[in-house]
Write a protein that holds these residues in place. Structure first.
Motif, PDB file in Angstrom:
ATOM      1  N   ASP A  89       3.283   9.928  -9.763  1.00  0.00           N
ATOM      2  CA  ASP A  89       2.518  10.185 -10.985  1.00  0.00           C
ATOM      3  C   ASP A  89       1.913  11.601 -10.972  1.00  0.00           C
ATOM      4  O   ASP A  89       1.903  12.307 -11.995  1.00  0.00           O
ATOM      5  CB  ASP A  89       1.403   9.138 -11.131  1.00  0.00           C
ATOM      6  N   ASP A  90       1.427  11.988  -9.811  1.00  0.00           N
ATOM      7  CA  ASP A  90       0.843  13.330  -9.703  1.00  0.00           C
ATOM      8  C   ASP A  90       1.905  14.403  -9.959  1.00  0.00           C
ATOM      9  O   ASP A  90       1.656  15.415 -10.644  1.00  0.00           O
ATOM     10  CB  ASP A  90       0.227  13.537  -8.321  1.00  0.00           C
ATOM     11  N   GLN A 135       2.223   1.817  -3.360  1.00  0.00           N
ATOM     12  CA  GLN A 135       1.199   2.328  -4.272  1.00  0.00           C
ATOM     13  C   GLN A 135       0.983   3.825  -4.045  1.00  0.00           C
ATOM     14  O   GLN A 135       0.832   4.612  -5.003  1.00  0.00           O
ATOM     15  CB  GLN A 135      -0.118   1.554  -4.043  1.00  0.00           C
ATOM     16  N   VAL A 136       0.993   4.204  -2.777  1.00  0.00           N
ATOM     17  CA  VAL A 136       0.831   5.641  -2.470  1.00  0.00           C
ATOM     18  C   VAL A 136       2.000   6.419  -3.029  1.00  0.00           C
ATOM     19  O   VAL A 136       1.835   7.505  -3.627  1.00  0.00           O
ATOM     20  CB  VAL A 136       0.703   5.843  -0.957  1.00  0.00           C
ATOM     21  N   GLN A 186       3.817   5.639  -5.511  1.00  0.00           N
ATOM     22  CA  GLN A 186       3.690   5.648  -6.970  1.00  0.00           C
ATOM     23  C   GLN A 186       2.654   6.679  -7.426  1.00  0.00           C
ATOM     24  O   GLN A 186       2.867   7.422  -8.402  1.00  0.00           O
ATOM     25  CB  GLN A 186       3.269   4.250  -7.457  1.00  0.00           C
ATOM     26  N   ASP A 187       1.537   6.770  -6.687  1.00  0.00           N
ATOM     27  CA  ASP A 187       0.517   7.754  -7.032  1.00  0.00           C
ATOM     28  C   ASP A 187       1.068   9.169  -6.884  1.00  0.00           C
ATOM     29  O   ASP A 187       0.805  10.074  -7.724  1.00  0.00           O
ATOM     30  CB  ASP A 187      -0.714   7.554  -6.140  1.00  0.00           C
ATOM     31  N   VAL A 188       1.804   9.396  -5.812  1.00  0.00           N
ATOM     32  CA  VAL A 188       2.389  10.740  -5.592  1.00  0.00           C
ATOM     33  C   VAL A 188       3.353  11.072  -6.715  1.00  0.00           C
ATOM     34  O   VAL A 188       3.385  12.206  -7.248  1.00  0.00           O
ATOM     35  CB  VAL A 188       3.089  10.798  -4.230  1.00  0.00           C
ATOM     36  N   LYS A 200       0.830  -1.206   0.000  1.00  0.00           N
ATOM     37  CA  LYS A 200       0.000   0.000   0.000  1.00  0.00           C
ATOM     38  C   LYS A 200       0.866   1.258   0.000  1.00  0.00           C
ATOM     39  O   LYS A 200       0.586   2.239  -0.711  1.00  0.00           O
ATOM     40  CB  LYS A 200      -0.934   0.006   1.203  1.00  0.00           C
TER      41      LYS A 200
END
Length: 221
Positions: A212-213, A205-206, A208-210, A202
């Motif tokens: 990407d943003d 994933q967080v 990775q999301d950051v 998790k």
């Protein structure tokens, strides 16, 4: 020349004395009674009773032992068949000595030695039967006592074996419980590791999301 152990010698030599006593014993068994001097009768009595005891046994060894003293085979046969059968109920006292008038020539004491052929009295028979019954009862009691001891020993052995089996069962139950505890601990560790792995996934994933943003923001600018 050696002297006899009991009383004066009855003949010129030990061999002569043994031969004389053997001849007297032969005449006693053949005729049932003999007349002799009192010292000779007293010396003959233990020998004759010993030979009768051998005859009552009736085995081959006893017959050979008697044949060493009594050379007449017919007398030996009579001793083992007739006299031994008559003396079967007696425990001893197979002969008796009866004093008679002394010899006229030298005034030597004389006596009659004879076999006791009268049947054993009824009282003695009853006493012997009672003694035999008591001996049999004592033997049976001893056998029962031995059997009771053996049964007690067998019970103790069975109890010991039961205790050993119970101890083994307890050990097996203890081993099973330990194995179950170890398996539970291992499962708990694996569950914890799985939870930790999930949490790390998790977090990744967080991140990775950051990332990407941030990339999208940079592109927009």
């Amino acid at each position: 020349m050696p002297t006899p152990k009991k009383g004066p010698r009855l003949a010129s030599s030990p061999a002569h004395e043994r031969l004389m006593l053997a001849n007297m014993a032969t005449s006693l068994f053949e005729n049932g009674r003999i007349v002799t001097t009192l010292p000779k009768a007293k010396r003959l009595r233990p020998l004759a009773e010993r030979l009768i005891t051998f005859a009552k046994k009736g085995d081959l060894a006893s017959r050979r032992r008697v044949m060493r003293v009594i050379r007449n085979k017919s007398v030996v046969h009579k001793l083992f068949t007739e006299i031994a059968e008559q003396m079967q109920q007696r425990e001893g006292g197979y002969t008796r000595i009866i004093k008679i008038a002394p010899s006229k020539g030298n005034n030597a004491p004389r006596a009659i030695i004879e076999l006791v052929t009268e049947p054993v009295s009824a009282k003695q028979s009853v006493v012997k039967e009672a003694q035999t019954a008591a001996d049999v009862a004592a033997d049976k009691a001893e056998v029962k006592k031995t059997e009771a001891k053996e049964a007690e020993v067998a019970a103790d052995v069975a109890a010991d074996e039961a205790q050993v089996e119970e101890a083994k069962a307890k050990d097996n139950r203890g081993k099973d419980e330990v194995a179950a505890d170890v398996a539970a601990d291992e499962a708990e560790v694996k569950e914890t590791e799985a939870k930790e792995a999930t949490a790390e996934a998790k977090e990744a994933q967080v991140d990775q999301d950051v990332a990407d943003d941030e990339v999208q923001v940079e592109k927009a600018e």
